[in-house]
Motif scaffolding. Structure first.
Motif, PDB file in Angstrom:
ATOM      1  N   GLU A  56       1.068   3.088  -1.310  1.00 46.53           N
ATOM      2  CA  GLU A  56       0.978   2.842   0.129  1.00 46.53           C
ATOM      3  C   GLU A  56       0.076   3.862   0.808  1.00 46.53           C
ATOM      4  N   TRP A  57       0.074   5.108   0.286  1.00 45.70           N
ATOM      5  CA  TRP A  57      -0.660   6.172   0.978  1.00 45.70           C
ATOM      6  C   TRP A  57      -2.157   6.080   0.758  1.00 45.70           C
ATOM      7  N   TRP A  58      -2.599   5.702  -0.469  1.00 47.09           N
ATOM      8  CA  TRP A  58      -4.054   5.582  -0.628  1.00 47.09           C
ATOM      9  C   TRP A  58      -4.570   4.366   0.154  1.00 47.09           C
ATOM     10  N   LEU A  59      -3.711   3.325   0.279  1.00 48.70           N
ATOM     11  CA  LEU A  59      -4.100   2.155   1.075  1.00 48.70           C
ATOM     12  C   LEU A  59      -4.232   2.535   2.554  1.00 48.70           C
ATOM     13  N   ASP A  60      -3.307   3.331   3.052  1.00 50.30           N
ATOM     14  CA  ASP A  60      -3.420   3.841   4.421  1.00 50.30           C
ATOM     15  C   ASP A  60      -4.712   4.622   4.606  1.00 50.30           C
ATOM     16  N   THR A  61      -5.049   5.435   3.612  1.00 53.11           N
ATOM     17  CA  THR A  61      -6.259   6.262   3.688  1.00 53.11           C
ATOM     18  C   THR A  61      -7.506   5.388   3.716  1.00 53.11           C
ATOM     19  N   LEU A  62      -7.545   4.352   2.891  1.00 50.27           N
ATOM     20  CA  LEU A  62      -8.679   3.420   2.906  1.00 50.27           C
ATOM     21  C   LEU A  62      -8.821   2.765   4.276  1.00 50.27           C
ATOM     22  N   GLN A  63      -7.715   2.378   4.856  1.00 51.88           N
ATOM     23  CA  GLN A  63      -7.754   1.720   6.160  1.00 51.88           C
ATOM     24  C   GLN A  63      -8.314   2.650   7.238  1.00 51.88           C
ATOM     25  N   ARG A  64      -8.096   3.946   7.089  1.00 53.46           N
ATOM     26  CA  ARG A  64      -8.585   4.920   8.080  1.00 53.46           C
ATOM     27  C   ARG A  64     -10.029   5.352   7.826  1.00 53.46           C
ATOM     28  N   ASP A  90     -17.755   0.759  -3.188  1.00 55.66           N
ATOM     29  CA  ASP A  90     -16.492   1.485  -3.367  1.00 55.66           C
ATOM     30  C   ASP A  90     -15.449   0.648  -4.097  1.00 55.66           C
ATOM     31  N   ALA A  91     -15.760  -0.621  -4.367  1.00 60.00           N
ATOM     32  CA  ALA A  91     -14.782  -1.506  -4.987  1.00 60.00           C
ATOM     33  C   ALA A  91     -14.257  -0.990  -6.329  1.00 60.00           C
ATOM     34  N   PRO A  92     -15.116  -0.452  -7.224  1.00 55.07           N
ATOM     35  CA  PRO A  92     -14.577   0.055  -8.495  1.00 55.07           C
ATOM     36  C   PRO A  92     -13.544   1.171  -8.305  1.00 55.07           C
ATOM     37  N   ALA A  93     -13.819   2.087  -7.366  1.00 59.34           N
ATOM     38  CA  ALA A  93     -12.866   3.173  -7.119  1.00 59.34           C
ATOM     39  C   ALA A  93     -11.558   2.629  -6.556  1.00 59.34           C
ATOM     40  N   VAL A  94     -11.655   1.652  -5.661  1.00 58.52           N
ATOM     41  CA  VAL A  94     -10.458   1.062  -5.065  1.00 58.52           C
ATOM     42  C   VAL A  94      -9.668   0.294  -6.124  1.00 58.52           C
ATOM     43  N   LEU A  95     -10.364  -0.436  -6.986  1.00 63.11           N
ATOM     44  CA  LEU A  95      -9.685  -1.166  -8.051  1.00 63.11           C
ATOM     45  C   LEU A  95      -8.963  -0.207  -8.982  1.00 63.11           C
ATOM     46  N   ARG A  96      -9.605   0.905  -9.290  1.00 64.29           N
ATOM     47  CA  ARG A  96      -8.982   1.906 -10.163  1.00 64.29           C
ATOM     48  C   ARG A  96      -7.697   2.461  -9.517  1.00 64.29           C
ATOM     49  N   LEU A  97      -7.764   2.748  -8.214  1.00 62.43           N
ATOM     50  CA  LEU A  97      -6.577   3.233  -7.514  1.00 62.43           C
ATOM     51  C   LEU A  97      -5.474   2.178  -7.525  1.00 62.43           C
ATOM     52  N   ALA A  98      -5.858   0.911  -7.312  1.00 61.37           N
ATOM     53  CA  ALA A  98      -4.871  -0.165  -7.259  1.00 61.37           C
ATOM     54  C   ALA A  98      -4.173  -0.353  -8.604  1.00 61.37           C
ATOM     55  N   LEU A  99      -4.901  -0.156  -9.694  1.00 62.05           N
ATOM     56  CA  LEU A  99      -4.303  -0.291 -11.027  1.00 62.05           C
ATOM     57  C   LEU A  99      -3.433   0.906 -11.370  1.00 62.05           C
ATOM     58  N   GLN A 100      -3.887   2.095 -10.969  1.00 62.20           N
ATOM     59  CA  GLN A 100      -3.132   3.316 -11.284  1.00 62.20           C
ATOM     60  C   GLN A 100      -1.929   3.505 -10.372  1.00 62.20           C
ATOM     61  N   MET A 101      -2.081   3.109  -9.102  1.00 62.68           N
ATOM     62  CA  MET A 101      -1.033   3.313  -8.092  1.00 62.68           C
ATOM     63  C   MET A 101      -0.880   2.027  -7.285  1.00 62.68           C
ATOM     64  N   PRO A 102      -0.245   1.008  -7.823  1.00 61.24           N
ATOM     65  CA  PRO A 102      -0.166  -0.286  -7.131  1.00 61.24           C
ATOM     66  C   PRO A 102       0.582  -0.174  -5.807  1.00 61.24           C
ATOM     67  N   PRO A 103       0.012  -0.712  -4.728  1.00 66.28           N
ATOM     68  CA  PRO A 103       0.746  -0.738  -3.456  1.00 66.28           C
ATOM     69  C   PRO A 103       1.971  -1.627  -3.565  1.00 66.28           C
ATOM     70  N   PRO A 104       2.973  -1.427  -2.708  1.00 66.83           N
ATOM     71  CA  PRO A 104       4.158  -2.290  -2.731  1.00 66.83           C
ATOM     72  C   PRO A 104       3.778  -3.753  -2.491  1.00 66.83           C
ATOM     73  N   PRO A 117      -0.717  -8.468   2.006  1.00 70.97           N
ATOM     74  CA  PRO A 117      -1.657  -8.927   3.038  1.00 70.97           C
ATOM     75  C   PRO A 117      -2.665  -7.854   3.442  1.00 70.97           C
ATOM     76  N   ARG A 118      -2.224  -6.611   3.489  1.00 69.37           N
ATOM     77  CA  ARG A 118      -3.137  -5.536   3.860  1.00 69.37           C
ATOM     78  C   ARG A 118      -4.133  -5.254   2.736  1.00 69.37           C
ATOM     79  N   VAL A 119      -3.691  -5.375   1.492  1.00 71.15           N
ATOM     80  CA  VAL A 119      -4.596  -5.210   0.352  1.00 71.15           C
ATOM     81  C   VAL A 119      -5.711  -6.246   0.416  1.00 71.15           C
ATOM     82  N   LEU A 120      -5.346  -7.496   0.662  1.00 68.58           N
ATOM     83  CA  LEU A 120      -6.345  -8.563   0.727  1.00 68.58           C
ATOM     84  C   LEU A 120      -7.302  -8.348   1.901  1.00 68.58           C
ATOM     85  N   LYS A 121      -6.799  -7.860   2.989  1.00 65.19           N
ATOM     86  CA  LYS A 121      -7.628  -7.597   4.164  1.00 65.19           C
ATOM     87  C   LYS A 121      -8.651  -6.505   3.867  1.00 65.19           C
TER      88      LYS A 121
END
Length: 336
Positions: free
Chosen positions: A279-287, A295-309, A314-318
């Motif tokens: 949740e926290w890295w997703l918040d950081t991306l939003q800010r 930046d998609a590869p870095a975001v994908l790596r974060l999503a695989l390593q630390m999946p958001p709830p 909906p926020r991930v897709l946005k």
């Protein structure tokens, strides 16, 4: 015989919604409580409403005096409490009838010392705030912001009497207190994964002057806690992290990349934080500003390593759509 729970209800010019708050306390299904209400020098009908409540129900006790501010009122109410537990509530919020019964049972089940709950918003905002549930998740979330809804708190009276709200933390007194208590390994935190409080939002709730003071105080508290709570290898980065972790701060692209690297280092050193960090890295991306498809590869790596709830899907897709169309176009469409 003393009550088991003492509500602490600070009031300052609270007449508009106060009766609704009092009514929500009075209908608790768990009945062995008292309410210590502090009239902090109000100039409206607050005192009259409190005195009428005390006349109807002897479980309401009223303290009235000149204005001293919220922190003084909270500590005075706690000092006067006779219960083993303190239940916080503000003068414009509403408890669910089952609040005390559920929280007392949850504290007994998990041996908690400080227990909040999920909250629902009323007034100018709608929706719910699903706070982290476990002690480990809450301690990690304190690195970023308070993960406990202050008016939903049930806490041991002995703990709050031994550790009063800090007078040097105006408008962030709860965040400062939780960070202080989190330094003690024996203190256990939790949040009931159920909405037990309706939190009212309205204009004038926090003035711009108060927001500025809150940001300054929260930044100091965050940096101090990070220097204690981060793994030893990351503690030299505490000041920079605390600055960039401020929830209202907009990050440039270089700062976003710095935070990406920080999240990966923290995960490597604290693998158990994997679930909470999503949740926290997703918040950081939003800010962050200036992100793009690069930046998609870095975001994908974060999503695989630390999946958001799952609730954040909906926020991930946005944010994924934002990366595809580039941040500049996204901001144009968002603002246009």
């Amino acid at each position: 015989m003393n009550p088991l729970v003492s509500f602490v209800l600070p009031c300052f010019n609270s007449a508009e919604y106060l009766q609704q708050t009092i009514d929500s306390i009075a209908v608790q299904t768990y009945t062995h409580w008292e309410c210590v209400a502090i009239d902090d020098g109000s100039s409206d009908a607050t005192l009259a409403i409190l005195l009428a409540a005390a006349e109807r129900d002897s479980r309401f006790r009223v303290i009235t005096r000149e204005n001293r501010g919220l922190i003084a009122s909270l500590n005075e109410g706690i000092a006067a409490a006779r219960g083993e537990w303190i239940a916080r509530i503000d003068a414009d919020d509403l408890c669910r009838p089952e609040r005390l019964a559920v929280q007392l049972g949850y504290c007994a089940q998990w041996q908690l010392d400080v227990c909040g709950s999920w909250v629902g918003f009323i007034g100018e905002r709608r929706g719910e705030w699903h706070t982290p549930v476990t002690d480990a998740q809450i301690r990690l979330a304190l690195l970023f912001n308070t993960p406990l809804a202050h008016p939903s708190i049930l806490a041991r009276t002995s703990l709050l009497k031994a550790h009063p709200y800090p007078a040097d933390a105006p408008h962030a007194e709860d965040y400062a207190l939780w960070c202080q208590l989190a330094r003690q390994p024996s203190v256990r935190f939790g949040n009931v994964p159920q909405v037990l409080l309706q939190y009212r939002t309205h204009r004038g709730q926090v003035t711009q002057a108060k927001k500025a003071a809150l940001l300054i105080t929260a930044q100091r508290v965050r940096e101090d806690y990070a220097g204690h709570a981060l793994p030893l290898a990351l503690q030299p980065l505490a000041a920079e992290f605390a600055k960039l972790a401020e929830p209202s701060r907009l990050l440039n692209h270089a700062e976003w990349r710095w935070m990406c690297d920080f999240f990966r280092q923290l995960l490597a050193l604290r693998p158990e934080s994997r679930g909470a960090l999503g949740e926290w890295w997703l918040d950081t991306l939003q800010r962050s500003r200036g992100v793009s498809l690069l930046d998609a590869p870095a975001v994908l790596r974060l999503a695989l390593q630390m999946p958001p709830p799952q609730a954040e899907r909906p926020r991930v897709l946005k944010q994924a759509a934002r990366l595809v169309m580039s941040d500049r176009l996204w901001q144009v469409l968002k603002n246009g």
